[in-house]
Design a protein around this motif. Sequence first.
Motif, PDB file in Angstrom:
ATOM      1  N   UNK A   1       2.989   5.834  -3.223  1.00  0.00           N
ATOM      2  CA  UNK A   1       4.126   6.569  -3.776  1.00  0.00           C
ATOM      3  C   UNK A   1       4.185   6.492  -5.303  1.00  0.00           C
ATOM      4  N   UNK A   2       3.472   5.528  -5.887  1.00  0.00           N
ATOM      5  CA  UNK A   2       3.483   5.329  -7.344  1.00  0.00           C
ATOM      6  C   UNK A   2       2.048   5.202  -7.861  1.00  0.00           C
ATOM      7  N   UNK A   3       1.239   6.254  -7.733  1.00  0.00           N
ATOM      8  CA  UNK A   3      -0.177   6.137  -8.113  1.00  0.00           C
ATOM      9  C   UNK A   3      -0.399   5.898  -9.607  1.00  0.00           C
ATOM     10  N   UNK A   4       0.600   6.176 -10.422  1.00  0.00           N
ATOM     11  CA  UNK A   4       0.460   5.998 -11.865  1.00  0.00           C
ATOM     12  C   UNK A   4       0.675   4.553 -12.316  1.00  0.00           C
ATOM     13  N   UNK A   5       1.101   3.672 -11.412  1.00  0.00           N
ATOM     14  CA  UNK A   5       1.359   2.278 -11.772  1.00  0.00           C
ATOM     15  C   UNK A   5       0.276   1.381 -11.177  1.00  0.00           C
ATOM     16  N   UNK A   6      -0.183   0.429 -11.971  1.00  0.00           N
ATOM     17  CA  UNK A   6      -1.304  -0.417 -11.562  1.00  0.00           C
ATOM     18  C   UNK A   6      -0.925  -1.422 -10.486  1.00  0.00           C
ATOM     19  N   UNK A   7       0.261  -2.019 -10.609  1.00  0.00           N
ATOM     20  CA  UNK A   7       0.638  -3.070  -9.670  1.00  0.00           C
ATOM     21  C   UNK A   7       2.035  -2.823  -9.136  1.00  0.00           C
ATOM     22  N   UNK A   8       2.215  -3.167  -7.881  1.00  0.00           N
ATOM     23  CA  UNK A   8       3.545  -3.076  -7.292  1.00  0.00           C
ATOM     24  C   UNK A   8       4.390  -4.237  -7.806  1.00  0.00           C
ATOM     25  N   UNK A   9       5.671  -3.982  -8.066  1.00  0.00           N
ATOM     26  CA  UNK A   9       6.536  -5.091  -8.449  1.00  0.00           C
ATOM     27  C   UNK A   9       6.747  -5.995  -7.232  1.00  0.00           C
ATOM     28  N   UNK A  10       7.360  -7.146  -7.434  1.00  0.00           N
ATOM     29  CA  UNK A  10       7.691  -7.986  -6.287  1.00  0.00           C
ATOM     30  C   UNK A  10       8.698  -7.223  -5.434  1.00  0.00           C
ATOM     31  N   UNK A  11       8.256  -6.820  -4.275  1.00  0.00           N
ATOM     32  CA  UNK A  11       9.101  -6.014  -3.408  1.00  0.00           C
ATOM     33  C   UNK A  11       9.974  -6.909  -2.547  1.00  0.00           C
TER      34      UNK A  11
ATOM     35  N   UNK B   1       0.833  -1.210   0.000  1.00  0.00           N
ATOM     36  CA  UNK B   1       0.000   0.000   0.000  1.00  0.00           C
ATOM     37  C   UNK B   1       0.867   1.259   0.000  1.00  0.00           C
ATOM     38  N   UNK B   2       1.962   1.253   0.776  1.00  0.00           N
ATOM     39  CA  UNK B   2       2.877   2.410   0.773  1.00  0.00           C
ATOM     40  C   UNK B   2       3.468   2.607  -0.621  1.00  0.00           C
ATOM     41  N   UNK B   3       3.845   1.504  -1.256  1.00  0.00           N
ATOM     42  CA  UNK B   3       4.412   1.598  -2.595  1.00  0.00           C
ATOM     43  C   UNK B   3       3.379   2.154  -3.568  1.00  0.00           C
TER      44      UNK B   3
END
Length: 139
Positions: A102-112, A97-99
């Motif tokens: 910080x990146x509202x323009x990206x649909x999915x977070x990468x594998x963090x 959720x934090x990611x």
Amino acid sequence: MGQALRDHRTVMESVERPLRTLHQIPMDDAEELTGVSRRTLSTAVRNEVGRSDAEVAAEYRDSGHDLHYGGEELHRRYPQLAGLHTALRLLVEAEEERWQAAHPDQAFAPLLEFTDEQLVLRREYERWVDAIAEGRISR
């Protein structure tokens, strides 16, 4: 189908560890073949009388911590283990959720990567599972 899954697991116990995980019957496949829900199949597989905590934990560990292969039963038997699992899941979700914030323009977070806090919980969780599987911790 529950009996077939149990029989298959019994046979697979004699197989080397890397092959064991490659030749499991996935619950998704069993569900599709039988038309029976995963929950019902998991219940049928668990209906083994006298299955020890160590056996359940070893199955769970050997499956790569797949909750459908002993994890749900182990969490019922050891609520503190379920708590560690839930805490880790919540930390991972919070980081995602934090990611996303910080990146509202990206649909999915990468594998963090795991954070230090997540690694501490993960190692403790795995330590518990290993200790139960090896008979060093019991209820």
